[in-house]
Each structure stands twice: as structure tokens, then as C-alpha cells.
Design a protein around this motif. Structure first.
Motif, PDB file in Angstrom:
ATOM      1  N   GLN A 235       0.836  -1.215   0.000  1.00 37.57           N
ATOM      2  CA  GLN A 235       0.000   0.000   0.000  1.00 37.57           C
ATOM      3  C   GLN A 235       0.868   1.261   0.000  1.00 37.57           C
ATOM      4  O   GLN A 235       0.568   2.234  -0.666  1.00 37.57           O
ATOM      5  CB  GLN A 235      -0.896   0.076   1.255  1.00 37.57           C
ATOM      6  N   ASN A 236       1.956   1.236   0.778  1.00 37.14           N
ATOM      7  CA  ASN A 236       2.791   2.440   0.949  1.00 37.14           C
ATOM      8  C   ASN A 236       3.821   2.629  -0.158  1.00 37.14           C
ATOM      9  O   ASN A 236       4.588   3.592  -0.116  1.00 37.14           O
ATOM     10  CB  ASN A 236       3.531   2.372   2.297  1.00 37.14           C
ATOM     11  N   ALA A 237       3.851   1.712  -1.135  1.00 38.05           N
ATOM     12  CA  ALA A 237       4.877   1.807  -2.186  1.00 38.05           C
ATOM     13  C   ALA A 237       4.709   3.113  -2.967  1.00 38.05           C
ATOM     14  O   ALA A 237       3.605   3.607  -3.165  1.00 38.05           O
ATOM     15  CB  ALA A 237       4.752   0.619  -3.133  1.00 38.05           C
ATOM     16  N   MET A 238       5.875   3.673  -3.418  1.00 40.48           N
ATOM     17  CA  MET A 238       5.825   4.872  -4.260  1.00 40.48           C
ATOM     18  C   MET A 238       5.386   4.473  -5.662  1.00 40.48           C
ATOM     19  O   MET A 238       5.719   3.374  -6.122  1.00 40.48           O
ATOM     20  CB  MET A 238       7.225   5.467  -4.418  1.00 40.48           C
ATOM     21  N   VAL A 239       4.709   5.384  -6.336  1.00 43.18           N
ATOM     22  CA  VAL A 239       4.490   5.194  -7.775  1.00 43.18           C
ATOM     23  C   VAL A 239       5.414   6.182  -8.482  1.00 43.18           C
ATOM     24  O   VAL A 239       6.384   6.630  -7.870  1.00 43.18           O
ATOM     25  CB  VAL A 239       2.992   5.359  -8.138  1.00 43.18           C
ATOM     26  N   GLY A 240       5.155   6.548  -9.749  1.00 38.22           N
ATOM     27  CA  GLY A 240       6.071   7.435 -10.472  1.00 38.22           C
ATOM     28  C   GLY A 240       6.382   8.696  -9.679  1.00 38.22           C
ATOM     29  O   GLY A 240       7.518   9.119  -9.570  1.00 38.22           O
ATOM     30  N   ASP A 241       5.334   9.294  -9.099  1.00 38.83           N
ATOM     31  CA  ASP A 241       5.507  10.464  -8.235  1.00 38.83           C
ATOM     32  C   ASP A 241       5.673   9.946  -6.797  1.00 38.83           C
ATOM     33  O   ASP A 241       4.747   9.366  -6.236  1.00 38.83           O
ATOM     34  CB  ASP A 241       4.242  11.339  -8.348  1.00 38.83           C
ATOM     35  N   PRO A 242       6.847  10.150  -6.187  1.00 36.01           N
ATOM     36  CA  PRO A 242       7.087   9.566  -4.866  1.00 36.01           C
ATOM     37  C   PRO A 242       6.171  10.112  -3.775  1.00 36.01           C
ATOM     38  O   PRO A 242       6.108   9.540  -2.688  1.00 36.01           O
ATOM     39  CB  PRO A 242       8.557   9.893  -4.575  1.00 36.01           C
TER      40      PRO A 242
END
Ligand SMILES: NC(=O)c1ccc[n+]([C@@H]2O[C@H](COP(=O)([O-])OP(=O)(O)OC[C@H]3O[C@@H](n4cnc5c(N)ncnc54)[C@H](OP(=O)(O)O)[C@@H]3O)[C@@H](O)[C@H]2O)c1
Length: 303
Positions: A235-242
Motif C-alpha cells: 500500500q505504501n509503495a511509491m508510484v512514479g511520483d514519490p
């Protein structure tokens, strides 16, 4: 007679293969858990845990409080750290004054010296620093922001700055232990995790070099590489925008189908710490077997 010996050896090998398949840690860790020093050795030590507001860090705090370890709890969310402190005091073998909450951001490097001062003013020493704070990633390389000053994914791994701030004190003290949470993603490269894998692979190089530098001091460096563990990591993982979160239910992630529980992971961390090991892997299969394959048979493992 010879036949009997051959069948005996084959049976022994089969049993060992079955045990390896059912294991949740590498062979040395399983050995030390059974025959080595008990984690109760950590009683009375001052252990500073970053990432203590959730997941593996939280479980470490709760499990260590049970053996009477004095704790410094750090992460960004103060209210969550206070909640973890309360659990430690209620369920563990520690008093209020034995658990200090020190909120910090791992990438706010300029604040770390001040945090060390606060901890030394309270406890007078730091025996162990466990760097476990950080976030995973779920985004392709092209979607991923390269540099974002304070949340940089491709520069200094976030675990390094606090290590640098604490180390002079440990050297003066003449002993200590630096623990860092790597990952099997620091051994096995995976699509969608380019920044995360890059940072976790770097940790192995960085802490390996540090271990060599500290050889003449009584300061241990332990790299712990967990595979999938049941926490909020997906759930807490970053996507392209951290600044954004992946927010997906980990049950939908096939790599998390056979997770180790966070308390069990914490317990194995403690076995590795009590036995002053240098590197351990904590994972169920198939990731544990992949870790062996990439390490010892890379031409198969890397496929
Ligand atoms: N769970 C797994 O499957 C797995 C597998 C391999 C490795 N790991 C590693 O284990 C470590 C802990 O992850 P977890 O699974 O326990 O995930 P988690 O439940 O999401 O916990 C992450 C922790 O890191 C803290 N954190 C994140 N960014 C921070 C920052 N900039 N400064 C200070 N603290 C920060 C979070 O607290 P705040 O939000 O309050 O700051 C939280 O306490 C990570 O290094 C992760 O890479 C996890």
C-alpha cells in the motif's frame, strides 16, 4: 550394506530439501535459531529502530520490548510511534522511560545529528541502530521521477545518513551494531522496482564496505534481506511520483502470496543480531530458493 548407506544418504538429502522448502530463513539463520545465542541476550541494550511506526519496525519494537530491550522509536508519524510505544509498555517488559520516541525523516539529513544528541541525553548510549525505514516502489523506470531533492530515489540510500551520525558515538564507546534492512529485491532484480532494487542493491555494497572499514573496531554490520513480509509495504509503495502511494491490497500481489508474518520476521532479526551475523535472508519459498539461485547459480537464478 552399500545400498543401505546410499538409501540413507538419499533420504537425508530429501529431508534436508524438504526442510529448506519449508524454511522461512537461510540455512545459517535456521541453524543459529536452533543452536545459537538466544535473542534474550538483547535485554538491557539500547536499540534505535527507524521505521518503527509500522510493519517490520513496529514488530521489532514489540518483540524486543518483550525481552527487556530499551528502545528509541523513529519514523515520521509521531502519533503512530506513540501508539507503538504504548503497546511496548503494555505488552512488553519495559517501563515508559525505557522507550523514547524521536520522530525523524530519514532523508532530512541535517536533522540527524540533533536526534542523536537527544537519544544520548536520554540513554547515554546507543548499542544498536536498526535502519528499517523506507518504501517500496511500483512504477516503470520511464514513469519514475529521477531526482526529487528530499525524496531522491537514485541518490544516497536513506539509511546512510543516520548511520553516519551515530557511528562516531559507537567508535568512542568501543562497541556497537549497525543493522540495515535490505531486501531480496537487493539480490533479485524485478520489473517495476528499478529505483527500489537500485537502492537495495546499493545497500549491500555500502554496508559491506562499511563492515570492512570497521574491522578494527568492535562494531558489527548486519544486512537483513527479507523477502515478502506481511506489512503495509505494498500500500505504501511509491508510484512514479514519490508523493503518491500505490495503495493496492497486498493480497492482489502474487509476490505476497506466501508472506512471513511481521512478528516472525522480527524474531529472526533478533536471532541474527544476538549471534552477530553479517548477512541473513528471511523469506519463504519460492523467494528463498531464488535468493540461493541468484547467489550461487546466477546463470539460472537471473532467468
Ligand atoms: N514487507 C516486505 O515485504 C519487505 C520485504 C523486503 C524488505 N522490506 C523492507 O522493510 C522495511 C520496512 O518496510 P515494511 O514492510 O515494514 O513497510 P511499512 O509497514 O510501510 O513500514 C515502513 C516504515 O518506514 C517508515 N518510513 C518511510 N519513509 C520514511 C522516511 N522518509 N523517514 C522515516 N521513516 C520513513 C514508515 O513510517 P512513517 O510513514 O511514519 O515515516 C514506516 O514506519 C523497508 O526498508 C522495506 O524496504 C519489506
Amino acid at each position: 550394506m552399500l545400498e543401505l548407506i546410499v538409501y540413507g544418504v538419499l533420504l537425508f538429502l530429501l529431508v534436508q530439501m524438504f526442510r529448506l522448502w519449508m524454511a522461512d530463513g537461510d540455512l545459517s539463520l535456521m541453524w543459529y535459531e536452533r543452536f545459537g545465542q538466544s535473542p534474550a541476550q538483547l535485554a538491557g541494550k539500547v536499540v534505535w529502530i527507524t521505521g518503527a511506526s509500522s510493519g517490520i519496525g513496529e514488530a521489532l519494537a514489540v518483540e524486543m520490548s518483550k525481552v527487556g530491550t530499551k528502545l528509541v522509536l523513529s519514523a515520521r508519524r509521531k502519533e503512530e510511534l506513540e501508539r507503538v510505544k504504548q503497546t511496548c509498555v503494555e505488552t512488553g517488559n519495559v517501563a515508559e522511560k525505557d522507550v523514547l520516541v524521536v520522530p525523524l525523516d530519514s532523508v532530512a539529513h541535517d536533522t540527524h545529528a540533533g536526534c542523536v544528541k537527544r537519544v544520548l541525553a536520554h540513554f547515554g548510549k546507543v548499542d544498536v541502530l536498526i535502519n528499517t525505514s523506507w518504501r517500496s516502489q511500483r512504477s516503470s523506470f520511464l514513469e519514475t521521477t529521477l531526482i526529487n531533492e528530499r525524496k531522491a530515489q537514485f541518490t544516497v540510500p536513506p539509511q546512510v545518513s543516520l548511520t553516519k551520525a551515530v557511528l562516531p558515538h559507537m567508535m568512542e564507546q568501543g562497541e556497537g551494531q549497525i543493522v540495515v534492512t535490505g531486501s531480496t529485491s537487493g539480490m533479485i532484480a524485478e520489473a517495476g522496482l528499478s529505483a527500489y532494487c537500485g537502492s537495495k542493491f546499493a545497500l549491500r555494497g555500502f554496508y559491506g564496505a562499511l563492515r570492512a572499514e570497521l574491522q578494527s573496531y568492535d562494531i558489527d554490520v548486519l544486512l537483513v534481506c527479507p523477502g515478502p513480509v506481511e506489512t503495509n509495504v505494498v500500500q505504501n509503495a511509491m508510484v512514479g511520483d514519490p508523493d503518491k502511494f500505490f495503495n493496492q491490497d497486498p493480497k492482489l500481489d502474487p509476490s505476497h502470496a506466501n508472506d512471513v508474518s511481521a512478528p516472525r520476521c522480527a524474531r529472526l532479526f533478533m536471532v541474527a543480531m544476538a549471534n552477530r551475523l553479517e548477512e541473513v535472508w528471511i523469506s519463504r519459498n519460492p523467494w528463498l530458493t531464488y535468493a540461493y539461485l541468484v547467489s550461487y547459480l546466477p546463470f539460472i537464478g537471473n532467468r
